[in-house]
Design a protein around this motif. Structure first.
Motif, mmCIF file in Angstrom:
data_model
loop_
_atom_site.group_PDB
_atom_site.id
_atom_site.type_symbol
_atom_site.label_atom_id
_atom_site.label_comp_id
_atom_site.label_asym_id
_atom_site.label_seq_id
_atom_site.Cartn_x
_atom_site.Cartn_y
_atom_site.Cartn_z
ATOM 1 N N LEU A 23 0.860 -1.170 0.000
ATOM 2 C CA LEU A 23 0.000 0.000 0.000
ATOM 3 C C LEU A 23 0.900 1.225 0.000
ATOM 4 C CD1 LEU A 23 -3.162 0.711 2.083
ATOM 5 C CD2 LEU A 23 -1.270 2.327 2.185
ATOM 6 N N CYS A 24 0.647 2.152 -0.906
ATOM 7 C CA CYS A 24 1.492 3.336 -1.067
ATOM 8 C C CYS A 24 0.574 4.538 -1.238
ATOM 9 C CB CYS A 24 2.414 3.145 -2.276
ATOM 10 S SG CYS A 24 3.469 4.549 -2.622
ATOM 11 N N THR A 25 0.451 5.372 -0.204
ATOM 12 C CA THR A 25 -0.538 6.449 -0.215
ATOM 13 C C THR A 25 0.082 7.778 0.193
ATOM 14 O OG1 THR A 25 -2.366 4.944 0.296
ATOM 15 C CG2 THR A 25 -2.706 7.263 0.787
ATOM 16 N N THR A 26 -0.176 8.799 -0.597
ATOM 17 C CA THR A 26 0.181 10.167 -0.239
ATOM 18 C C THR A 26 -1.109 10.844 0.186
ATOM 19 O OG1 THR A 26 1.935 10.170 -1.893
ATOM 20 C CG2 THR A 26 1.232 12.305 -1.041
ATOM 21 N N THR A 27 -1.163 11.281 1.442
ATOM 22 C CA THR A 27 -2.449 11.717 1.990
ATOM 23 C C THR A 27 -2.393 13.121 2.569
ATOM 24 O OG1 THR A 27 -4.246 11.108 3.518
ATOM 25 C CG2 THR A 27 -1.994 10.631 4.235
ATOM 26 N N VAL B 84 2.597 7.350 3.253
ATOM 27 C CA VAL B 84 2.498 6.096 3.997
ATOM 28 C C VAL B 84 2.778 4.929 3.053
ATOM 29 C CG1 VAL B 84 0.910 4.540 5.184
ATOM 30 C CG2 VAL B 84 0.862 6.985 5.690
ATOM 31 N N LEU B 85 3.651 4.030 3.475
ATOM 32 C CA LEU B 85 3.913 2.817 2.700
ATOM 33 C C LEU B 85 3.880 1.617 3.630
ATOM 34 C CD1 LEU B 85 6.335 2.208 -0.188
ATOM 35 C CD2 LEU B 85 6.482 0.665 1.779
ATOM 36 N N HIS C 124 -0.364 1.104 14.407
ATOM 37 C CA HIS C 124 0.347 0.621 13.233
ATOM 38 C C HIS C 124 1.644 1.367 12.960
ATOM 39 C CE1 HIS C 124 -2.344 3.899 12.175
ATOM 40 N NE2 HIS C 124 -1.598 4.158 11.105
ATOM 41 N N MET C 125 1.781 2.600 13.441
ATOM 42 C CA MET C 125 2.973 3.388 13.150
ATOM 43 C C MET C 125 4.221 2.838 13.844
ATOM 44 S SD MET C 125 1.440 7.279 13.008
ATOM 45 C CE MET C 125 2.844 7.974 12.138
ATOM 46 N N HIS D 168 6.573 5.894 7.187
ATOM 47 C CA HIS D 168 5.835 7.157 7.208
ATOM 48 C C HIS D 168 6.779 8.342 7.046
ATOM 49 C CE1 HIS D 168 4.162 10.605 9.618
ATOM 50 N NE2 HIS D 168 3.182 10.411 8.768
ATOM 51 N N LEU D 169 6.391 9.284 6.176
ATOM 52 C CA LEU D 169 7.136 10.526 5.981
ATOM 53 C C LEU D 169 6.157 11.696 5.990
ATOM 54 C CD1 LEU D 169 9.423 9.458 2.980
ATOM 55 C CD2 LEU D 169 10.199 9.815 5.330
#
Length: 323
Positions: free
Chosen positions: A222-226, A251-252, A273-274, A281-282
């Protein structure tokens, strides 16, 4: 200042919630004699067409000069629909590059953007929040440039590559989706899609460039820019993200065995989860993602196709009429 409310309504959003929300809001504005007009979408693309027409004929940029004229009816655009409807409207406003504020009454299935700005999901409460607001807020949104397809766009919620995008694709192309939506059971097709994709989605290589550093992952899942904490209808995937800051979160999650996936989901539900070594996480204002193996992509729940990506994210701003 007084306002003339231009309601842009997607009646089909949220399996018909848009139509019901508009009817409830219209009762209020009729009862209290608020000047207004409704514009209903009938087919895909109408959101942008209506917004474009309003920009030419009705809407005005926000300027402090209006505050000095208490008798003026300021034309306020109010969107009633889901995150996808709001996405289309804001995309058109961004093309105009003017300070046009937009108000929002959520009537979709997920309503993640409304959740991020703490906007009530009840149409009446949301409208009175809008009516009680005296000036817009400048909030952050995501802007992206994709080099391979030479396209650009914005996201209010998130842009995903991999798992979440595959779920969007599978849900949208489900044979049962339209039938379930007729009975307001569309969430079952979404749940079925999640289960199918969890077992089928493979890990893929991805390169991330951020703050002068490179991060390479062999099995991204899962690769999300939020733009804010939520995705998928309230799941806090990035608890530290905020639309009020001029940055976004990346988030990856790495592909692990199916048993560990369910373990990670458990951590996610408990907001722990972090701390997992499979979760990365960035937080930044600029990011580049390169994915050479074709994957599904999505922006605010809209399909981007299955393809390789070379995509750079930056921040942009948009005026929202919210408390």
């Amino acid at each position: 200042m007084n306002y003339y409310y231009h309601f842009l309504v997607n009646p089909a959003s949220g399996s018909g919630r848009g139509k019901k929300a508009a009817e409830r809001v219209q009762k209020i504005v009729n009862k209290h004699r608020f000047p207004h007009q409704l514009y209903l979408t009938k087919s895909p693309g109408d959101e942008r067409n209506i917004t474009r027409k309003l920009l030419k004929e009705r809407l005005l940029p926000w300027d402090d000069v209006y505050l000095e004229n208490g008798e003026m009816l300021y034309p306020l655009l109010v969107v009633i629909g889901g995150d996808g409807t709001l996405h289309q409207v804001v995309s058109e406003l961004q093309l105009e590059q003017q300070q046009i504020p937009v108000a929002y009454i959520p009537a979709g299935s997920g309503n993640d953007f409304a959740r991020s700005i703490e906007l009530p999901r009840e149409p009446e409460k949301a409208f009175w929040k809008i009516a009680g607001t005296t000036k817009p807020q400048e909030l952050a949104i995501i802007h992206y440039d994709e080099q391979i397809q030479e396209e650009s766009g914005i996201a209010l919620n998130n842009v995903g590559i991999g798992l979440d995008a595959a779920i969007v694709y599978t849900t949208n192309h489900s044979v049962a989706k339209s039938s379930l939506n007729k009975f307001n059971l569309g969430s079952f097709s979404y749940i079925a899609a999640i289960i199918r994709v969890l077992f089928r989605q493979k890990g893929f290589p991805i390169l991330v460039e951020c703050n002068g550093q490179q991060f390479s992952y062999k099995k991204a899942f899962l690769c999300t820019t939020t733009n804010h904490p939520y995705f998928g209808g309230g799941v806090a995937i990035a608890p530290t993200a905020s639309v009020k800051e001029k940055k976004f979160d990346f988030v990856l999650v790495e592909r692990v065995s199916i048993f560990k996936i369910f373990w990670l989901i458990g951590l996610l539900m408990r907001k722990k989860h972090m701390n997992s070594r499979y979760f990365h996480h960035l937080s930044t204002s600029k990011l580049r993602i390169i994915s050479t193996v074709p994957q599904h992509g999505q922006e605010d729940g809209e399909e981007m196709g299955q393809r390789p990506f070379d995509i750079t994210f930056t921040t942009a701003s948009q005026l929202f009429w919210c408390p």
